[in-house]
Write an enzyme that holds these catalytic residues in place. Structure first.
Site, short mmCIF file in Angstrom:
data_model
loop_
_atom_site.label_atom_id
_atom_site.label_comp_id
_atom_site.label_asym_id
_atom_site.label_seq_id
_atom_site.Cartn_x
_atom_site.Cartn_y
_atom_site.Cartn_z
N ARG A 150 -3.68 -10.04 5.00
CA ARG A 150 -4.24 -10.06 3.64
C ARG A 150 -3.15 -9.57 2.70
O ARG A 150 -2.72 -8.41 2.78
CB ARG A 150 -5.49 -9.17 3.57
CG ARG A 150 -6.19 -9.19 2.22
CD ARG A 150 -7.46 -8.34 2.27
NE ARG A 150 -8.18 -8.38 1.00
CZ ARG A 150 -7.93 -7.56 -0.03
NH1 ARG A 150 -7.00 -6.64 0.07
NH2 ARG A 150 -8.63 -7.67 -1.16
N LYS A 200 0.82 -1.21 0.00
CA LYS A 200 0.00 0.00 0.00
C LYS A 200 0.86 1.27 0.00
O LYS A 200 2.06 1.24 0.28
CB LYS A 200 -0.96 -0.01 1.18
CG LYS A 200 -2.13 -0.97 0.97
CD LYS A 200 -3.20 -0.85 2.04
CE LYS A 200 -4.41 -1.72 1.69
NZ LYS A 200 -5.46 -1.67 2.72
#
Length: 258
Positions: free
Chosen positions: A238, A204
């Site tokens: 995740r 991210k």
């Protein structure tokens, strides 16, 4: 939890899976590398991601879920969607886990669908929608407000009979880069809800913008933050890259045992 994006515009791997063979190859690799869960999504929830219709999302995600369900025996085959109609179709075609970025706030029909199916439910913290969340980052007390949010959403889910709940801290959703690190540093405080915590930091922008690089080159930073997530109480990671995450988990477990 291995991520399988069947979207053309996801921030890291959008458009890479172009055929059934590509999907099956990726899922098989993730399972071989140690994934417990496979999370399939057809709507890009990145900031400013393209909004699509429910029909288009169903068209993207349901055939892939059905294909994977028929090809593998996966106890945690997840559909990543905030729409009740999409989840209902996904559950009818092999999904057995729901991953909702909105915790039932964007489409309130999703909670009754999950309750009726009696499947585990992952609820994430966010504000607004993927199209508006970048403008909703003002907090008086970030951790207090996230905990209040989860108290409310867990109560709403349990009132309908949803018992198996996982909370996702929502890194990158209605949070600035600095707020993401505040959340990471204090994520252990989410354990007060006494449900498992999922952490989604893989590749991210909080990583690649801090390191002045790109998502393609953010694996090392991802692994570093995965260890911190585990130390802060995360029970599920995740991820886009299962093998490095499993190595991190193995080293963390060894640290805990010794």
């Amino acid at each position: 939890m291995g991520i399988v994006n069947v979207t053309p515009d996801s921030f890291y791997d959008g458009g890479k899976l172009k055929s059934d063979k590509d999907v099956l190859t990726q899922v098989e690799r993730m399972l071989d590398e140690g994934a417990t869960f496979i999370d399939i999504g057809g709507f890009s929830s990145r900031p400013d991601g393209t909004d699509i219709s429910e029909q288009e999302e169903i068209k993207r995600v349901v055939p892939v879920i059905e294909l994977v369900a028929k090809s593998f025996n996966i106890k945690g085959l997840s559909c990543d969607s905030f729409r009740g109609s999409v989840i209902k179709k996904a559950l009818q075609h092999g999904a057995n886990l729901v991953n909702d970025i909105s915790a039932g706030l964007i489409d309130q029909s999703i909670l009754p669908v999950v309750a009726e199916a009696q499947v585990p439910y992952i609820m994430m913290h966010m504000r607004g929608t993927p199209q508006t969340m970048k403008t909703l980052t003002e907090y008086d007390d970030l951790i207090h407000e996230i905990n209040y949010y989860f108290s409310d959403r867990i109560a709403a889910a349990r009132a309908l009979g949803i018992n198996d709940i996982v909370i996702d801290a929502g890194f990158g959703f209605a949070k600035t880069r600095e707020q993401n690190f505040t959340l990471l540093k204090n994520m252990s405080l989410l354990q007060a809800h006494q449900v498992p915590i999922l952490a989604g930091v893989s590749r991210k922008s909080m990583i690649y913008k801090t390191l002045d690089t790109t998502s393609d080159k953010a694996l090392n930073g991802t692994t570093a933050l995965h260890m911190i997530c585990l130390q802060q109480g995360a029970k599920i990671l995740r991820v886009h890259d299962v093998a490095p995450a499993m190595e991190c988990i193995k080293l963390f477990e060894e640290l805990q045992e010794n």
